[in-house]
Design an enzyme around this catalytic site. Structure first.
Site, mmCIF file in Angstrom:
data_model
loop_
_atom_site.group_PDB
_atom_site.id
_atom_site.type_symbol
_atom_site.label_atom_id
_atom_site.label_comp_id
_atom_site.label_asym_id
_atom_site.label_seq_id
_atom_site.Cartn_x
_atom_site.Cartn_y
_atom_site.Cartn_z
ATOM 1 N N ARG A 105 20.989 26.659 25.480
ATOM 2 C CA ARG A 105 22.357 26.656 25.993
ATOM 3 C C ARG A 105 22.757 28.007 26.570
ATOM 4 N NH1 ARG A 105 24.341 23.175 28.271
ATOM 5 N NH2 ARG A 105 24.540 24.804 29.842
ATOM 6 N N LYS A 139 37.639 40.682 40.825
ATOM 7 C CA LYS A 139 38.112 39.529 40.040
ATOM 8 C C LYS A 139 36.912 38.838 39.397
ATOM 9 C CE LYS A 139 42.097 38.982 43.069
ATOM 10 N NZ LYS A 139 42.772 38.141 44.083
ATOM 11 N N LYS A 171 46.675 50.015 46.997
ATOM 12 C CA LYS A 171 47.257 48.685 47.046
ATOM 13 C C LYS A 171 48.777 48.742 47.041
ATOM 14 C CE LYS A 171 45.164 45.416 44.770
ATOM 15 N NZ LYS A 171 44.676 44.604 45.915
ATOM 16 N N GLU A 200 46.002 48.853 51.678
ATOM 17 C CA GLU A 200 46.435 47.465 51.854
ATOM 18 C C GLU A 200 47.696 47.430 52.713
ATOM 19 O OE1 GLU A 200 46.392 44.460 48.455
ATOM 20 O OE2 GLU A 200 48.530 44.921 48.638
ATOM 21 N N ASP A 221 46.448 41.976 54.130
ATOM 22 C CA ASP A 221 46.651 41.122 52.956
ATOM 23 C C ASP A 221 47.624 39.978 53.239
ATOM 24 O OD1 ASP A 221 46.332 40.489 50.154
ATOM 25 O OD2 ASP A 221 48.368 41.231 49.873
#
Length: 285
Positions: A105, A139, A171, A200, A221
């Protein structure tokens, strides 16, 4: 953005991850296998593709088997980065039946997950048709970033930052806290980090501000396709351009035609479905 050659992962990248994954699954012992499989029994297991996929993580899966039985032997039918059809044998593993069964597994979890990332990445790369470079993001699953970014490379994509120390990306929150795009870039330049500066931009006005500030890469963005085209026109090669937000396989050909250099896609790692692989185990004579 780094063009990292697609080469096998260093074992040190995943050995401890595998050890912890096995400890999580094994606990105090595999009570079912210990009660039903003779310790001396040998077996042969086949890792089988149940659908079309791109393989990634085979060495990690093999490490799972080897940590429980160092004597296992492996015959690979495919390598990471290969595309498999349903019914293809990915690898054949021989060793202690009990160890193979206990490791099954955990080995499949790694192989199915990483092959899922590689498979989805390959779909985006093929949809791009060579007109725009496919990038991943941060992410990723906590503690599995190196493995998932490797899987992106196996699928033909390119890695964005490996971590916060790996590149400058100003950002929206940085911009707000600094008081604007220009001030954020000024502070970043004053910090003396010898890295390209990416910022960004969430509007065409911020694109203009980033150009005035003299950045190296502008991340567009969540802009409309029309605004992306206009941004690329305004930038006119003075900075690299990266598209982010609202990217799908269906929309990618349209985005690839805008003239932007890169498109970053969080879904490659946060939403890739695991592929269907099985481990068919038979006792040796």
């Amino acid at each position: 953005m780094k063009s990292v050659p697609f080469t096998p992962l260093e074992p040190g990248t995943y050995r401890e991850i595998v050890r912890r994954a096995l400890a999580e699954d094994l606990g105090w012992g595999d009570v079912t296998t210990e009660g039903t499989v003779a310790p001396q029994q040998r077996a042969t297991g086949v890792l089988l593709a149940k659908g079309t996929c791109v393989v990634a993580g085979l060495d990690v899966a093999i490490e799972v088997f080897r940590q429980l039985d160092p004597s296992v032997t492996v015959q690979s039918g495919h390598e990471d980065g290969d595309q498999c059809a349903s019914g293809d044998i990915v690898a054949t593993v021989k060793g202690s039946a009990a160890s193979l069964l206990t490791a099954e597994r955990t080995a499949l979890n790694f192989l199915q997950r990483l092959s899922g990332v590689a498979t989805l990445t390959r779909q985006f790369v093929e949809a791009a048709g060579g007109r725009i470079t496919i990038l991943d993001t941060r992410k990723t699953t906590p503690t599995l970033r190196a493995l998932e970014k490797y899987a992106v490379r196996a699928g033909g994509g390119m890695n964005h930052r490996g971590g916060l120390d790996d590149g400058i990306l100003i950002k929206d929150n940085h911009v707000r806290l600094a008081g604007g795009v220009g001030e954020a870039v000024r502070r970043m330049k004053a910090a003396g980090q010898e890295m390209p500066i990416e910022v960004e931009a969430q509007s065409l006005e911020q694109v203009d501000q980033a150009l005035t500030a003299g950045v190296d890469v502008i991340l567009l963005d969540n802009l409309s396709t029309e605004d992306i085209r206009e941004a690329v026109r305004r930038i006119a090669g003075r900075a690299k351009t990266e598209i982010s937000g609202g990217v799908s396989l269906e929309r990618l050909p349209e985005l690839a035609a805008t003239g932007a250099d890169y498109v970053s896609i969080g879904a490659l790692t946060h939403s890739a479905p695991s592929v269907d692989l099985s481990f068919e185990l038979e006792p040796d004579a």
